[in-house]
Design a protein around this motif. Structure first.
Motif, PDB file in Angstrom:
ATOM      1  N   ALA A  10       1.360  33.726   9.433  1.00  0.00           N
ATOM      2  CA  ALA A  10      -0.028  34.179   9.428  1.00  0.00           C
ATOM      3  C   ALA A  10      -0.893  33.285  10.319  1.00  0.00           C
ATOM      4  O   ALA A  10      -1.762  33.775  11.050  1.00  0.00           O
ATOM      5  N   VAL A  11      -0.648  31.993  10.283  1.00  0.00           N
ATOM      6  CA  VAL A  11      -1.394  31.064  11.139  1.00  0.00           C
ATOM      7  C   VAL A  11      -1.051  31.325  12.601  1.00  0.00           C
ATOM      8  O   VAL A  11      -1.937  31.362  13.460  1.00  0.00           O
ATOM      9  N   ALA A  12       0.227  31.522  12.884  1.00  0.00           N
ATOM     10  CA  ALA A  12       0.646  31.811  14.255  1.00  0.00           C
ATOM     11  C   ALA A  12      -0.025  33.085  14.771  1.00  0.00           C
ATOM     12  O   ALA A  12      -0.497  33.132  15.909  1.00  0.00           O
ATOM     13  N   THR A  21       4.914  26.618  17.824  1.00  0.00           N
ATOM     14  CA  THR A  21       3.687  25.934  18.231  1.00  0.00           C
ATOM     15  C   THR A  21       2.918  25.464  17.005  1.00  0.00           C
ATOM     16  O   THR A  21       2.388  24.347  16.981  1.00  0.00           O
ATOM     17  N   VAL A  22       2.865  26.284  15.966  1.00  0.00           N
ATOM     18  CA  VAL A  22       2.199  25.887  14.723  1.00  0.00           C
ATOM     19  C   VAL A  22       2.903  24.668  14.140  1.00  0.00           C
ATOM     20  O   VAL A  22       2.245  23.702  13.726  1.00  0.00           O
ATOM     21  N   TYR A  23       4.227  24.660  14.120  1.00  0.00           N
ATOM     22  CA  TYR A  23       4.960  23.508  13.599  1.00  0.00           C
ATOM     23  C   TYR A  23       4.700  22.260  14.437  1.00  0.00           C
ATOM     24  O   TYR A  23       4.656  21.144  13.911  1.00  0.00           O
ATOM     25  N   ALA A  28       2.231  16.944  14.773  1.00  0.00           N
ATOM     26  CA  ALA A  28       1.310  16.034  15.460  1.00  0.00           C
ATOM     27  C   ALA A  28       0.173  15.574  14.550  1.00  0.00           C
ATOM     28  O   ALA A  28      -0.635  14.734  14.943  1.00  0.00           O
ATOM     29  N   GLY A  29       0.102  16.137  13.338  1.00  0.00           N
ATOM     30  CA  GLY A  29      -0.949  15.764  12.406  1.00  0.00           C
ATOM     31  C   GLY A  29      -2.275  16.459  12.680  1.00  0.00           C
ATOM     32  O   GLY A  29      -3.297  16.088  12.120  1.00  0.00           O
ATOM     33  N   GLU A  30      -2.256  17.475  13.525  1.00  0.00           N
ATOM     34  CA  GLU A  30      -3.484  18.189  13.871  1.00  0.00           C
ATOM     35  C   GLU A  30      -3.829  19.292  12.879  1.00  0.00           C
ATOM     36  O   GLU A  30      -4.992  19.709  12.803  1.00  0.00           O
ATOM     37  N   LEU A  31      -2.840  19.754  12.151  1.00  0.00           N
ATOM     38  CA  LEU A  31      -3.044  20.859  11.224  1.00  0.00           C
ATOM     39  C   LEU A  31      -2.456  20.476   9.867  1.00  0.00           C
ATOM     40  O   LEU A  31      -1.233  20.395   9.712  1.00  0.00           O
TER      41      LEU A  31
END
Length: 68
Positions: A10-12, A21-23, A28-31
């Motif tokens: 759903a996020v993707a 990309t979501v993973y 990276a700690g961004e999400l």
């Protein structure tokens, strides 16, 4: 009211990117995610909707100035 949790697909879809990309954003700690353990070695992550909104807002850039 409990926060709404979104699946990785759903996020993707919301970001119009691939799941990988979501993973990468997560790694990276961004999400930020919520980890819903379904066993000792298996995790199931969900992204709080508010965190997705914050992520999108943090990446927003102003539109370029118009040329006259």
């Amino acid at each position: 009211m409990a926060p709404r949790l979104l699946s990785i697909p759903a996020v993707a879809a919301a970001l119009d990117v691939d799941r990988r990309t979501v993973y990468r954003f997560i790694a990276a700690g961004e999400l930020p995610v919520v980890d819903l353990r379904t066993g000792p070695t298996r995790s199931r992550v969900r992204v709080p909707a508010a965190s997705l909104d914050d992520f999108i807002n943090s990446r927003a850039v102003p539109s370029p100035a118009r040329r006259r």
